[in-house]
Scaffold this active site. Sequence first.
Site, short mmCIF file in Angstrom:
data_model
loop_
_atom_site.label_atom_id
_atom_site.label_comp_id
_atom_site.label_asym_id
_atom_site.label_seq_id
_atom_site.Cartn_x
_atom_site.Cartn_y
_atom_site.Cartn_z
N CYS A 26 0.83 -1.21 0.00
CA CYS A 26 0.00 0.00 0.00
C CYS A 26 0.86 1.26 0.00
O CYS A 26 1.84 1.37 0.74
CB CYS A 26 -0.92 0.00 1.21
N SER A 38 -5.52 0.06 11.01
CA SER A 38 -4.62 0.06 9.87
C SER A 38 -3.82 1.34 9.86
O SER A 38 -4.27 2.39 10.34
CB SER A 38 -5.44 -0.05 8.58
#
Length: 575
Positions: A202, A478
Amino acid sequence: MSKTWDKSKLPSRHVTEGPARAPHRSYYYAMGLSTKDIQKPFVGVASCWNEAAPCNTALMRQAHAVSEGVKEADGTPREFCTITVTDGIAMGHEGMRSSLVSRDWIADTVELTMRGHSYDALVGVAGCDKSLPGMMMAMLRLNVPSVFLYGGSIMPGSFEGRDVTVLDVFEAVGAHAAGSNDMDSDKLRALEKVACPGDGACGGQFTANTMACVSEAIGLALPLSSAMPAPWTDRDGYARESGRVVMDLVSNNLRPREICTREAFENAAIVVAATGGSTNAALHLPAMAHECGVEFTLRHVAEVFERTPYIADLKPGGNYVAKDFGEAGGVPMLMRTLMDAKIVNPDCLTVTGKSWGDYLEGVTFDETQKVIYPAGKPITQNGGVVGLWGSLAPDGAIVKVAGLEKLQFTGKARVFDGEEACFEAVTNREYEAGDVLVIRYEGPKGGPGMREMLSTTAAIYGQGMGDKVALITDGRFSGATRGFCIGHVGPEAQEGGPIGLLEDGDIIMIDAEKGTIDVRLTPADLEDRKRNWKPRVTKYGNGTLAKFAKLVGPAHLGAVTHEGFAGERHVYADI
């Protein structure tokens, strides 16, 4: 040019030297090794390659390049793979219980492979969130000469003329559920197809890129090796160099514990705060320290965060992605300005054999780039991540404040046992501005597995409520989470912590400036409620998750599953 190696003190002597090891050598001949190859040091090249997600798909290519570098430097590489649980796929369902558990299992499987085959050194290649600390934990546990290599970030996607990441997709789900005119089903489908254009982890300063920065700052990775995106084959040059460097470490017997000192852990925490990194670093740094006898708990991490300026304008709190950070000079450029401001310790070693101070002599801070601010002119004076303590979290909690305008919040508790109940309420808009959403029984033991809550937090943000509510949990968030979201609340509900005693309507007070989190209840109130409290019976009574729940310790100590350095009776590297 090949040299003669003295293997009398190397672990691989147990599988290569003397008449008694003829059967062992026969296996190596079967795999095409020569007599000279067998006489060289054996380097384990551990990769977290799999096809679970793009975070890991470029790792095998880079592991092969590491092996080339090992061979060029007169070593014998031995490649092997370990597991990875990728959070983007595991998120929002029961699969997320496997994520944190995988960190320790990665460390364990790398340890077992190294021990079982008596390898002399280790290069670890990792891509997704928990695989990075898991690989570094193995290095610190084994204490053989080691180099870490990050597999690289994903390139940003492009949607309607702007850069996007997977976070945009998670938040779009929330907007779609809220019936937003700007995010109908067709638009959501179009976004999901372009947000992640290829290999790599990511792209924002989420957990993978945060821990990649840690790997450089703490000295286990080559400086700037985390900067380039995964698809760029130029990364293979760093892979080959990592293979060559590990052989220098073998020659000089320079080991991870000599590099990862208390001061190096502080440098790593400084870089996390300066980049507005993931709150998960406050879990992983204590776990890494646990392996090598450095005392570095959540309290110590938070003390470093408190005195560190936030200077890297990175998503999710800022504007840029990992590719931009790398092009601006990456960790070395960040370390340069932090060193100029006397914030980091320049005497800490790196795997290059040089100290950070020596390495940075060749780096000049680039005033023209826009991503990294000078440490003397920060985005905010305090770090992008803050520790909290108080009557609701006696063992502490953690919040990312990068990008937040409001650092105080007081509101009524809306209590949910588990993420699913909260996500359903959020999806149905069964909450109000001013609420403090409480998700409990998601801690290391209570989940088990300490799930991340990105699906819920992204849905809140996508509904335009990110600055109107707070969310607290004994689980995790997260690195992509944004909004007033507090995780790692300890003690967790399963252990009878105050979060397990809350009721709807209780007033919760959070002050990220003062570092406090309290509930408007007296000690007597809490004690009275605890008389009627019992731990929950989870649905996991067997298998890996049950084993983890029995072994795991509290979050503020890293959620570790074994005694670590305190129980060490020998060092693998010296067998």
